[in-house]
Design an enzyme around this catalytic site. Structure first.
Site, short mmCIF file in Angstrom:
data_model
loop_
_atom_site.label_atom_id
_atom_site.label_comp_id
_atom_site.label_asym_id
_atom_site.label_seq_id
_atom_site.Cartn_x
_atom_site.Cartn_y
_atom_site.Cartn_z
CB SER A 199 -0.82 -0.04 1.32
OG SER A 199 -1.48 1.32 1.44
CE1 TYR A 239 -4.13 -2.93 5.27
CE2 TYR A 239 -3.58 -0.53 4.71
CZ TYR A 239 -3.78 -1.56 4.21
OH TYR A 239 -3.88 -1.89 2.95
P1 NDP Z 1 -10.89 -7.15 0.48
O1 NDP Z 1 -11.15 -6.93 1.94
O2 NDP Z 1 -11.94 -6.58 -0.57
O3 NDP Z 1 -10.19 -8.50 0.13
C1 NDP Z 1 -9.47 -9.13 0.87
C2 NDP Z 1 -9.46 -10.62 0.58
O4 NDP Z 1 -8.48 -11.14 1.59
C3 NDP Z 1 -10.87 -11.27 0.88
O5 NDP Z 1 -10.98 -12.21 0.04
C4 NDP Z 1 -10.71 -11.95 2.36
O6 NDP Z 1 -11.27 -13.07 2.70
C5 NDP Z 1 -9.03 -12.40 2.31
N1 NDP Z 1 -8.54 -12.55 3.58
C6 NDP Z 1 -8.51 -11.48 4.58
N2 NDP Z 1 -8.11 -12.23 5.71
C7 NDP Z 1 -7.74 -13.28 5.30
C8 NDP Z 1 -7.25 -14.67 6.02
N3 NDP Z 1 -6.97 -14.47 7.18
N4 NDP Z 1 -6.91 -15.65 5.31
C9 NDP Z 1 -7.35 -15.79 4.05
N5 NDP Z 1 -7.82 -14.74 3.32
C10 NDP Z 1 -8.11 -13.79 4.01
O7 NDP Z 1 -9.52 -6.10 0.29
P2 NDP Z 1 -8.85 -5.62 -1.19
O8 NDP Z 1 -8.95 -6.33 -2.15
O9 NDP Z 1 -9.24 -3.97 -1.13
O10 NDP Z 1 -7.18 -5.66 -0.72
C11 NDP Z 1 -6.43 -6.37 -1.17
C12 NDP Z 1 -4.98 -6.04 -1.04
O11 NDP Z 1 -4.66 -4.65 -1.42
C13 NDP Z 1 -4.83 -5.94 0.53
O12 NDP Z 1 -3.33 -6.48 0.72
C14 NDP Z 1 -4.73 -4.50 0.96
O13 NDP Z 1 -4.00 -4.35 1.89
C15 NDP Z 1 -4.41 -4.12 -0.35
N6 NDP Z 1 -4.53 -2.55 -0.54
C16 NDP Z 1 -5.86 -2.24 -0.42
C17 NDP Z 1 -6.27 -0.78 -0.68
C18 NDP Z 1 -7.85 -0.42 -0.68
O14 NDP Z 1 -8.00 0.71 -0.61
N7 NDP Z 1 -8.55 -1.41 -1.03
C19 NDP Z 1 -5.42 0.19 -0.69
C20 NDP Z 1 -3.93 -0.22 -0.78
C21 NDP Z 1 -3.71 -1.61 -0.61
P3 NDP Z 1 -12.67 -12.71 3.67
O15 NDP Z 1 -13.41 -11.60 3.25
O16 NDP Z 1 -13.33 -14.14 3.31
O17 NDP Z 1 -12.02 -12.32 5.07
#
Ligand code: NDP
Length: 244
Positions: free
Chosen positions: A136, A149
């Protein structure tokens, strides 16, 4: 830029929603053999319907032993995307042990564990590989209530460089993408207040947040041979935020 991942084995964590889900869809469309790892089974079932032939693994990546059982024998992986993360909001003075531990376990420790499993496999098979961490822009700047985070993302920058240095001799490249806000479920939760969202957007020189597709395109570039001489780097997908 036409990319081709035909037949290449890839693994994406956090594949159920958001950026991870769209990364799986893109890799599948470009011919990769994808293992999609996530926590909620219904997300993986619906993803399988959209991407026939992918392998799915349902596991809570915060659980080291369960992850070892689920992924320890996952088979060959040439392309790894460490994308799973959580972003709980807590003011610094209210940070709890539970939130600290879970956030570091999901965002950082699982990234190390899954990378070890995959990199050991690459080295054992003697094949080159590419690992991309979804980090990020908050690895570099802070936003309110995201100290824990942001710290996980800052640590990912160090791991990216350390892994690139140690794994480079095995022809394994390691990079990160560093997006600004993307309005996925996570982004909408973090920016639930429309006034704060508007002000933050205005601080971006391009006057916008990033789209999921923008992040996926940078991930695909770093996974591909088009970035053959890039390792230990981070691509900002931040609409110019850090330049402002
Ligand atoms: P979402 O919350 O939309 O999706 C995250 C996914 O990761 C979900 O499918 C979730 O599953 C899964 N996940 C979370 N915890 C676990 C776990 N313990 N074990 C297995 N799977 C897990 O997030 P984004 O798509 O927005 O984010 C993706 C990446 O991008 C992350 O690394 C985030 O930090 C990064 N990012 C996002 C930004 C944003 O503004 N959205 C900005 C900058 C970086 P479930 O829902 O079932 O828990």
């Amino acid at each position: 830029m036409q990319l081709n991942f035909r037949g290449l084995p890839a693994l994406v964590t956090g594949a159920g929603k958001g950026i991870g889900r769209d990364t799986v869809k893109a890799l599948h469309a470009l011919g990769a053999k994808v293992v999609a790892v996530s926590r909620t089974d219904t997300d993986l079932v619906s993803l399988s319907k959209e991407c026939p032939g992918i392998q799915t693994v349902c596991v809570d990546l915060a659980d080291w032993d369960a992850t070892e059982r689920a992924l320890g024998n996952v088979g060959p992986v040439d392309l790894l995307v460490n994308n799973a993360a959580v972003a709980p909001l807590q003011p610094f003075l209210e940070v709890t042990k539970e939130v600290f531990d879970r956030t570091f376990n999901v965002n950082l420790r699982s990234l190390v564990q899954v990378s070890q499993i995959v990199a050991r496999g690459m080295i054992h098979r003697g094949v080159p590989g590419s690992i991309v961490h979804v980090s990020s822009m908050v690895a570099h700047v802070t936003l309110p209530n995201l100290s824990v985070y942001s710290s996980t993302k800052g640590a990912i920058s160090v791991f990216t460089r350390a892994m690139a240095a140690e794994l480079g001799p095995y022809k394994i490249r390691v990079n990160s993408v560093n997006p600004t806000v993307v309005l996925t479920a996570m982004g909408q939760k973090v920016l639930a207040d429309p006034e704060i969202a508007r002000k933050l957007k205005e601080r971006h020189p391009l006057q916008k947040f990033a789209e999921t597709e923008d992040v996926v395109n940078s991930i695909l570039f770093l996974l591909s041979d088009r970035s053959a001489s890039t390792s230990g780097s981070g691509i900002l997908v931040d609409a110019g935020y850090l330049a402002s």
